[in-house]
Design an enzyme around this catalytic site. Sequence first.
Site: not given
Length: 264
Positions: A148, A161, A165
């Site tokens: 991401s 997150y 990633k």
Amino acid sequence: MILDRFRVTDRVAVVTGAGRGIGAATAVALAEAGADVVIASRTESQLNEVAARVAAAGRRAHVVAADLSDPAAAGALASAALDAFGRLDIVVNNVGGTYPRPFVESTTDFLEEAFRFNVATAHALTVAATPALLESGGSGGAVVNISSIMGRVQGRGFLAYGTAKAALSHYTRLAAVDLAPKVRVNAICVGSVLTSALELVAGNEEIRVKMENATPLQRIGSAEDVASAVLYLASPAGAYVTGKVLEVDGGLQAPNLELGLPDL
């Protein structure tokens, strides 16, 4: 013809998180390019719909309904592919995700959960698939990890997150060296893509317009944008590419969605 290099005829792929969004689009794209696919996610009804699209493309789908937040369940998909189709050539580690959370609420347990869901599951499946991938003929086995933009830019609320990633992106580079020359490992750094997870905010016209205006290409991405990149990296077209993180993000250099979290 150059288009022949994008074919994956009679190869077998595993796609995680394949019930909808990027995973579903990827499974169908690989089938349209000639592959049989093992598709896995939690919801069997969604997988059956994707399997019907694969069949319409003239290929076979093997459905595995499982909780892929468990690395053991992800790893078991390699055996499922061998049992169903007798080989495994392509792994797409798409499953993952973590809800935004303010910094002070991002506990160590929350961070570990994000790492397990986004990185450990990918590693479990890749390790389990390695013996079969090493036996893959032609341009060799291929692994594509879905990372991401939040793994390379800054944005409040995305600590867990984004950290996970970023780890997945660098995992890709390291695994590529370990598995060369017979298996290629690449990743896609995805920007804002109009999947069900984003529809909650993109359904608001004001927010959607702001996101589009903050994106150099002036639109939100589609699942097919990512699926096309997966096909390139998984097919002979990408035979000289490994250890790379391909940015499919509309040109973003910063998040196009701010959560509005205040200063502490």
